[in-house]
Design an enzyme around this catalytic site. Structure first.
Site, PDB file in Angstrom:
ATOM      1  N   ARG A   1      -8.465 -10.751  -1.939  1.00 45.00           N
ATOM      2  CA  ARG A   1      -9.542 -11.676  -2.343  1.00 45.00           C
ATOM      3  C   ARG A   1      -8.972 -12.880  -3.071  1.00 45.00           C
ATOM      4  O   ARG A   1      -9.693 -13.589  -3.770  1.00 45.00           O
ATOM      5  CB  ARG A   1     -10.549 -10.975  -3.215  1.00 45.00           C
ATOM      6  CG  ARG A   1      -9.939 -10.287  -4.425  1.00 45.00           C
ATOM      7  CD  ARG A   1     -11.008  -9.872  -5.359  1.00 45.00           C
ATOM      8  NE  ARG A   1     -10.526  -8.941  -6.337  1.00 45.00           N
ATOM      9  CZ  ARG A   1     -11.267  -8.482  -7.314  1.00 45.00           C
ATOM     10  NH1 ARG A   1     -12.504  -8.897  -7.441  1.00 45.00           N
ATOM     11  NH2 ARG A   1     -10.779  -7.631  -8.178  1.00 45.00           N
TER      12      ARG A   1
ATOM     13  N   ARG B   1      -6.833 -19.629 -10.425  1.00 46.51           N
ATOM     14  CA  ARG B   1      -5.669 -19.299 -11.250  1.00 46.51           C
ATOM     15  C   ARG B   1      -4.550 -20.282 -10.951  1.00 46.51           C
ATOM     16  O   ARG B   1      -4.469 -20.839  -9.857  1.00 46.51           O
ATOM     17  CB  ARG B   1      -5.159 -17.898 -10.922  1.00 46.51           C
ATOM     18  CG  ARG B   1      -6.226 -16.847 -10.912  1.00 46.51           C
ATOM     19  CD  ARG B   1      -5.605 -15.481 -10.976  1.00 46.51           C
ATOM     20  NE  ARG B   1      -5.050 -15.002  -9.710  1.00 46.51           N
ATOM     21  CZ  ARG B   1      -4.735 -13.722  -9.492  1.00 46.51           C
ATOM     22  NH1 ARG B   1      -4.891 -12.822 -10.454  1.00 46.51           N
ATOM     23  NH2 ARG B   1      -4.246 -13.343  -8.326  1.00 46.51           N
TER      24      ARG B   1
ATOM     25  N   ARG C   1       5.044 -11.328  -6.369  1.00 42.37           N
ATOM     26  CA  ARG C   1       5.076 -10.062  -7.119  1.00 42.37           C
ATOM     27  C   ARG C   1       6.219  -9.175  -6.645  1.00 42.37           C
ATOM     28  O   ARG C   1       6.776  -9.404  -5.571  1.00 42.37           O
ATOM     29  CB  ARG C   1       3.749  -9.306  -6.863  1.00 42.37           C
ATOM     30  CG  ARG C   1       2.524 -10.116  -7.193  1.00 42.37           C
ATOM     31  CD  ARG C   1       1.442  -9.957  -6.105  1.00 42.37           C
ATOM     32  NE  ARG C   1       0.376 -10.936  -6.315  1.00 42.37           N
ATOM     33  CZ  ARG C   1      -0.660 -10.719  -7.099  1.00 42.37           C
ATOM     34  NH1 ARG C   1      -0.808  -9.558  -7.692  1.00 42.37           N
ATOM     35  NH2 ARG C   1      -1.554 -11.657  -7.294  1.00 42.37           N
TER      36      ARG C   1
ATOM     37  N   ASP D   1       2.396  -4.130  -7.488  1.00 36.90           N
ATOM     38  CA  ASP D   1       1.788  -5.322  -6.884  1.00 36.90           C
ATOM     39  C   ASP D   1       1.169  -6.202  -7.969  1.00 36.90           C
ATOM     40  O   ASP D   1       0.727  -7.313  -7.671  1.00 36.90           O
ATOM     41  CB  ASP D   1       0.719  -4.932  -5.855  1.00 36.90           C
ATOM     42  CG  ASP D   1      -0.307  -3.962  -6.415  1.00 36.90           C
ATOM     43  OD1 ASP D   1       0.084  -2.885  -6.895  1.00 36.90           O
ATOM     44  OD2 ASP D   1      -1.508  -4.282  -6.400  1.00 36.90           O
ATOM     45  N   ASN D   2       1.140  -5.723  -9.206  1.00 39.22           N
ATOM     46  CA  ASN D   2       0.606  -6.526 -10.310  1.00 39.22           C
ATOM     47  C   ASN D   2       1.710  -6.951 -11.264  1.00 39.22           C
ATOM     48  O   ASN D   2       1.449  -7.229 -12.436  1.00 39.22           O
ATOM     49  CB  ASN D   2      -0.475  -5.730 -11.057  1.00 39.22           C
ATOM     50  CG  ASN D   2      -1.725  -5.514 -10.210  1.00 39.22           C
ATOM     51  OD1 ASN D   2      -1.981  -6.274  -9.278  1.00 39.22           O
ATOM     52  ND2 ASN D   2      -2.488  -4.499 -10.520  1.00 39.22           N
TER      53      ASN D   2
HETATM   54  P1  AMP Z   1      -5.896  -4.707  -7.978  1.00 40.78           P
HETATM   55  O1  AMP Z   1      -6.001  -3.258  -8.361  1.00 40.78           O
HETATM   56  O2  AMP Z   1      -7.031  -5.554  -8.482  1.00 40.78           O
HETATM   57  O3  AMP Z   1      -4.583  -5.293  -8.287  1.00 40.78           O
HETATM   58  O4  AMP Z   1      -6.083  -4.763  -6.404  1.00 40.78           O
HETATM   59  C1  AMP Z   1      -5.326  -3.993  -5.515  1.00 40.78           C
HETATM   60  C2  AMP Z   1      -5.529  -4.515  -4.116  1.00 40.78           C
HETATM   61  O5  AMP Z   1      -6.909  -4.466  -3.753  1.00 40.78           O
HETATM   62  C3  AMP Z   1      -5.092  -5.949  -3.899  1.00 40.78           C
HETATM   63  O6  AMP Z   1      -4.532  -6.025  -2.611  1.00 40.78           O
HETATM   64  C4  AMP Z   1      -6.391  -6.710  -3.973  1.00 40.78           C
HETATM   65  O7  AMP Z   1      -6.341  -7.923  -3.265  1.00 40.78           O
HETATM   66  C5  AMP Z   1      -7.359  -5.739  -3.323  1.00 40.78           C
HETATM   67  N1  AMP Z   1      -8.732  -5.951  -3.762  1.00 40.78           N
HETATM   68  C6  AMP Z   1      -9.277  -5.667  -4.973  1.00 40.78           C
HETATM   69  N2  AMP Z   1     -10.576  -6.006  -5.007  1.00 40.78           N
HETATM   70  C7  AMP Z   1     -10.884  -6.525  -3.795  1.00 40.78           C
HETATM   71  C8  AMP Z   1     -12.063  -7.059  -3.197  1.00 40.78           C
HETATM   72  N3  AMP Z   1     -13.219  -7.127  -3.847  1.00 40.78           N
HETATM   73  N4  AMP Z   1     -11.978  -7.507  -1.917  1.00 40.78           N
HETATM   74  C9  AMP Z   1     -10.830  -7.441  -1.241  1.00 40.78           C
HETATM   75  N5  AMP Z   1      -9.686  -6.945  -1.729  1.00 40.78           N
HETATM   76  C10 AMP Z   1      -9.703  -6.486  -2.994  1.00 40.78           C
HETATM   77 MG    MG Z   2      -3.664  -6.939  -8.060  1.00 36.47          MG
END
Ligand code: AMP
Ligand code: MG
Length: 526
Positions: free
Chosen positions: A102, A192, A199, A269-270
């Site tokens: 996203r 951002r 990453r 990934d973060n």
């Molecule tokens: P995060 O835990 O927020 O770092 O997200 C982990 C993964 O999930 C990343 O690849 C994000 O881009 C994806 N992601 C989280 N929320 C969404 C969303 N609402 N739509 C699409 N991808 C998402």
């Molecule tokens: Mg993330």
């Protein structure tokens, strides 16, 4: 107009498919994908400091145009929209392809000073990496990301920045606690800003798929553009690069420990290769000091990402990154020695940081390690507000402590305690005892009192983005009244200053916030 130089998309291999159909993407660092327009974008906050970094003249551009562009409805000349492909280890296990699900990059501004600042929309619609999700973000998590990015910057913590916060006029459905209670919430997009959003996971995906040409292309690009001081890419330079990423990560984590920040989802990934705090999701700030605390309900069982575990997790993540770039180096031993930059830097930075927090002229190994271990035990003996405790500690008069009663010793710190009833004789004796050791230590130090106070007040913020304050700003914004976002941003611009007019933002968490969702517990749903 902004001046763009989009090195990431220009120099790295692209996915030939430019639709947002969900898929596995091979042999490519990114996919071209346009943001999905929204019906009624409205700019509700922006950071003038970040606008300045981008040479963006907000007044000339106008609020309507800003809302259109930073919601993803309109592109300016020079922008190239794309989503990056990356993988990652989530909660300790390899998760395969993740990618910008996203987030959509708009391009890299090169400002008048020659600095590179990439712009990225979060919540701007689906991409090939959205998996089963919708590519959107809700207002509450967007406010949290916008405010915390800027708060962290002003606190002196390495971080990605946030330029703007735009509501979309559309609703997004979320089940906040994954318990079957989905509700509609207002949608939002944050823009951002960072020199780069690369990453650890951007490298892991190519190593996992054995796409070693792309791995090398991406590593060489990253070094040339973002670490030019290391020299031309070659095995020795990859090692220096690993050591530098380890060093920067250590500095970042020491800052988190200084200000009481818990990231909440330290998946690989973060983790930014630039050593910046990235991806503000279910993060939180310690109110009462508790090394075992995490705000993230998704992590409640193992508490892998609890406050006190963050330094170890960063090392674990660095080892994953090192494994990913191993094929570029081919030897284990020098990789292990490059990784040592992490513990070495962290220990040094952590001790220096604690010396600053306690107002010590310099750190004395054996003596001060013990003093600090005792301090952490005392901070957990009864619920003690971390931020208030350290800030008030600067008011202790070391010469007077020895002759005082425990009540007198503790008096300057009283505001920091959540449960005055728990301050029984036993607990007071422990706190008083520690204050005696601390005062004795200060009496042998060469720092003058005024210098000591100034040093402590530069390391111990008066204001942090307390969980309940962000939640109050969210509550108001959800009823159509977003002004508290600006108010908090204003306070967080000078977190080390007293700001008597903003004293209420320095108060400890009120009782109602102890168990309220958003104030004490958050999930990954955002
Ligand atoms: P995060 O835990 O927020 O770092 O997200 C982990 C993964 O999930 C990343 O690849 C994000 O881009 C994806 N992601 C989280 N929320 C969404 C969303 N609402 N739509 C699409 N991808 C998402
Ligand atoms: Mg993330």
């Amino acid at each position: 107009m902004l001046s763009f130089d989009n090195s990431f998309v220009r120099e790295l291999p692209a996915d030939p498919d430019a639709t947002n159909r969900r898929r596995q993407v091979h042999n490519a660092c990114y996919s071209y994908v346009a943001p999905t327009p929204v019906t009624a974008p409205r700019l509700i906050a922006y950071s003038r400091e970040v606008a300045d970094l981008c040479d963006l003249e907000v007044d000339d551009v106008g609020m309507h145009e800003l809302a259109e562009v930073f919601a993803g409805n309109k592109a300016w000349p020079g922008m190239d929209a794309y989503a990056a492909c990356y993988g990652g280890h989530q909660f300790g296990a390899w998760a395969g392809q993740l990618g910008d699900g996203r987030a959509i990059g708009l391009g890299e501004v090169v400002n008048r000073r020659g600095e590179r600042w990439e712009l990225q929309l979060k919540g701007a619609g689906p991409t090939p990496y959205s998996r089963t999700a919708d590519g959107r973000a809700v207002l509450r998590s967007s406010i949290r990301e916008f405010l915390c990015s800027e708060a962290m910057h002003h606190l002196g913590v390495p971080t990605t920045r946030a330029l703007s916060l735009v509501t979309t006029g559309e609703q997004v459905v979320r089940d906040m606690f994954y318990d079957g209670n989905a509700r509609s919430e207002p949608g939002a997009v944050v823009c951002r800003v960072s020199p780069s959003f690369i990453r650890f996971g951007n490298f892991e995906i190519f190593a996992a798929r054995d796409e070693l040409d792309v791995l090398k292309t991406l590593a060489d690009y990253t070094i040339r553009v973002h670490f030019p001081e290391l020299g031309d890419p070659c095995p020795d330079v990859y090692l220096r690069w690993l050591a530098e990423i380890s060093r920067r990560t250590a500095i970042m984590i020491a800052h988190w420990m200084r200000v009481g920040f818990v990231h909440g989802v330290m998946n690989t990934d973060n983790m930014s290769v630039l050593g910046l705090t990235i991806d503000y999701g279910p993060y939180g700030w310690l109110d009462n000091y508790d090394a075992g605390w995490t705000p993230n309900t998704t992590d409640a069982s193992g508490r892998r990402y609890r406050f006190g575990h963050q330094p170890n997790i960063a090392m674990w993540n660095l080892v994953r990154f090192a494994n990913a770039i191993y094929p570029l180096i081919g030897e284990t031993e020098p990789i292990e020695s490059a990784l040592k930059a992490y513990p070495q830097t962290f220990e040094r930075a952590y001790r220096e940081m604690m010396a600053n927090k306690l107002g010590l002229g310099s750190f004395r190994h054996d003596e001060d390690d013990a003093l600090i271990a005792d301090l952490f035990a005392v901070l957990q003996a009864t619920e003690t507000d971390m931020t208030i405790f350290y800030r008030r500690l600067a008011n202790i008069e070391p010469a007077e402590i020895a002759a005082q009663t425990d009540d007198q010793r503790i008096a300057p710190l009283l505001d920091a305690y959540y449960s005055p009833a728990e301050l029984d004789e036993e607990v007071k004796k422990r706190i008083g005892g520690w204050l005696c050791s601390y005062a004795a230590r200060l009496m042998t130090d060469d720092l003058a009192m005024t210098e000591r106070r100034a040093k402590m007040n530069r390391a111990n913020p008066k204001y942090v983005l307390r969980n309940y304050l962000a939640q109050l700003a969210i509550d108001k914004a959800e009823t159509g009244e977003p002004t508290m976002v600006d108010e908090l941003l204003e306070v967080m611009r000078r977190p080390y200053d007293e700001q008597p007019e903003h004293e209420r933002y320095a108060e400890k968490r009120p009782d109602w916030a102890r168990t309220r969702p958003g104030c004490s517990a958050l999930s990954c749903s955002s």
